[in-house]
Scaffold this motif. Structure first.
Motif: not given
Lengths: 290, 274
Positions: A1-5, A125-127
């Motif tokens: 899975x790729x996350x683009x943040x 952290x993307x939480x």
């Protein structure tokens, strides 16, 4: 899975420059640090501009300022409050009634820098998730604090108040802040960082509950979604707002675009991060599309 | 930290996130518990500034702003940390470290915005920050028969708050002991005696009044005071009988008690008159 943040404000900074995306944040930090500096130049340099703490202070030996919530607790505890405290609490009360009660929270309170730091770390952290706690808990705590003051005859919240404790620790500890201060401040950080986002200021702090719930109804200065027809629902404002429940109606509802929710701290972060420049500060009586 | 577009193992990330947050959550409780647990056993007694209201009223009034601390010219007053013996952030002093210098204008009192330090206090001699008590007779040099006298000589109210009372030194049989004696009607609790006590640990200490003073039963009357109040007349009257002092020779009083020892012809002495 790729996350683009991407982080709130990144898009706007790319389009309009870093300053446009961080203007109010920088102003706010400067004001917070300047106020702290006013309290610190006395102990550090011997120039006594302000003596005391946020609980009660004396500026230039003439201007008394007292936290109205502490004065109220003292009154409930049965202490005959002196004139200097009445005046101090009155001046502070009138000031925040005019500019917005929770302006204290985002422009003055030293704990704001701690909880903003926790929120920043979370975002990086993307939480997103966390244990949920109703934001009304703080009003219950405020009631409990006032009741405890009445029943025990003490200024109850000052035994544990992290706001005045951190400020006192910084001002009186000068370079060596006390251990209790460090531990309690760390606890607030951990609450916000690991348990629930914006937990302390958003759901628990009875000081913020007082400034918002009691002094927050008449602010002359408010943020408004004046250009809300431009909103493309990118959600950047929701991502940064410490009290995001105040955004929904003014941004997407039929009502006035002026954010009148008492919890809005006038921090201006939504103005900063919105790539479409939807928000700006307006007078409370601002009418849409005029 | 993952930058935009970088592939990330989401399972490992979630596990790591859970672990970090669990650790933070677990750290929260000991963090908060360690605040009361850190109370160090402090040998020094915390005293309130001059004019402080009684403790219960003080905690209804003091906002812990520290303005009294700022206006104390001698650095006597401090705001309490954990373990100082009084609630966090409230002002206090340790007499053994820095005693109160008893400024005539008492700057700490008018500095108090709330009246937790009572503004009615204008004469520092009327302050009652505590009461000096000579706690240890076994180490006090004057009790040992020497002439230390330091606590007496440094007392700002020498010969009033502390006097030296002489008594026979039974050990040597021929000297006097000069006993430092504190009088509560004059002692302000400034703590200069405790500060200057020459011992490694002070034999004389200032205690909060609540701990230093005994209290007579409400119904107690001191006979000699009542007598003075009554203009020199004893409240119990003058016609008390005198009981015999047994075992003492030559007790003519015996004979005056009716019914006792009738074999003697009574009335020789005037011993019955009280």
């Amino acid at each position: 899975m790729t996350v683009s943040r991407t982080f709130p404000g990144q898009k706007k900074a790319a389009q309009q420059g870093w300053w446009a995306a961080n203007r109010w944040l920088v102003c706010r930090r400067l004001v917070q640090l300047a106020l702290l500096g006013l309290f610190l130049v006395g102990p550090l340099c011997g120039w006594w501009i302000v003596k005391g703490t946020l609980a009660s202070s004396l500026t230039l030996d003439v201007l008394p300022l007292t936290d109205p919530l502490i004065a109220l607790q003292s009154l409930l505890a049965g202490h005959p409050v002196l004139a200097s405290v009445w005046w101090g609490a009155l001046i502070v009360t009138v000031f925040y009634l005019l500019v917005g009660g929770r302006v204290f929270c985002s422009w003055v309170c030293p704990v704001n820098m701690v909880t903003d730091c926790a929120a920043w770390a979370r975002t990086r952290l993307g939480w997103r998730d966390g244990a949920s706690l109703p934001r009304s808990v703080r009003y219950g705590l405020l009631g409990g604090v006032l009741l405890t003051s009445l029943l025990t005859g003490t200024i109850a919240w000052e035994f544990v108040n992290p706001v005045t404790m951190l400020h006192r620790g910084l001002v009186y500890g000068a370079w060596g802040v006390g251990t209790a201060t460090v531990l309690l401040t760390l606890a607030v950080f951990v609450l916000d960082f690991a348990v629930t986002p914006r937990l302390w200021c958003g759901a628990l702090c009875p000081v913020g509950a007082f400034y918002g719930g009691v002094l927050g109804h008449t602010a002359l200065l408010r943020v408004a979604a004046t250009e809300r027809e431009r909103c493309d629902r990118c959600m950047e404002c929701f991502a940064v707002c410490p009290e995001r429940q105040v955004l929904h109606g003014p941004l997407w509802g039929e009502q006035s675009p002026v954010i009148t929710g008492v919890s809005c701290t006038n921090c201006g972060r939504c103005i900063d991060v919105c790539p479409e420049n939807v928000f700006r500060f307006v007078p409370r009586w601002h009418k849409a599309n005029q | 930290m993952a930058q935009g577009g970088e592939p990330v193992n989401s399972g490992r990330r979630a596990a790591l996130k859970g672990a970090v947050r669990a650790a933070c959550g677990a750290a929260l409780l000991p963090l908060l518990l360690s605040i009361p647990a850190r109370s160090r056993s402090n040998a020094e007694v915390a005293l309130r500034p001059p004019g402080a209201l009684p403790e219960a009223d003080f905690l209804a009034a003091c906002v812990r702003c520290g303005l009294c601390v700022r206006d104390c010219p001698y650095g006597t007053l401090k705001l309490a940390e954990v373990g100082d013996g009084v609630p966090l952030g409230t002002p206090f002093f340790n007499a053994r470290i820095v005693p109160c210098e008893m400024c005539e204008d008492i700057p700490c009192v008018p500095a108090c915005p709330t009246g937790a330090l009572d503004h009615a206090l204008t004469d520092i001699n009327a302050a009652r920050m505590g009461l000096a008590v000579l706690l240890d007779h076994e180490t006090c040099l004057n009790w040992l028969g020497l002439r230390c006298d330091v606590c007496y000589r440094v007392c700002p109210r020498i010969d009033e708050a502390i006097t030296l009372e002489t008594q026979h030194n039974v050990r040597t049989g021929k000297h006097a002991q000069f006993i430092p004696t504190v009088h509560s009607e004059h002692c302000t609790g400034c703590g200069k005696c405790e500060k200057s006590c020459v011992l490694e640990k002070a034999a004389i200490k200032v205690l909060p009044l609540s701990e230093a003073k005994g209290e007579l039963g409400k119904h107690y009357r001191l006979g000699w005071e009542e007598k003075d109040k009554a203009g020199g007349h004893s409240l119990v009257g003058d016609d008390l009988i005198t009981l015999p002092a047994r075992g003492v020779d030559d007790t003519p009083a015996l004979s005056t008690i009716p019914g006792l020892n009738g074999s003697e012809t009574g009335g020789t002495g005037g011993g019955a008159a009280p």
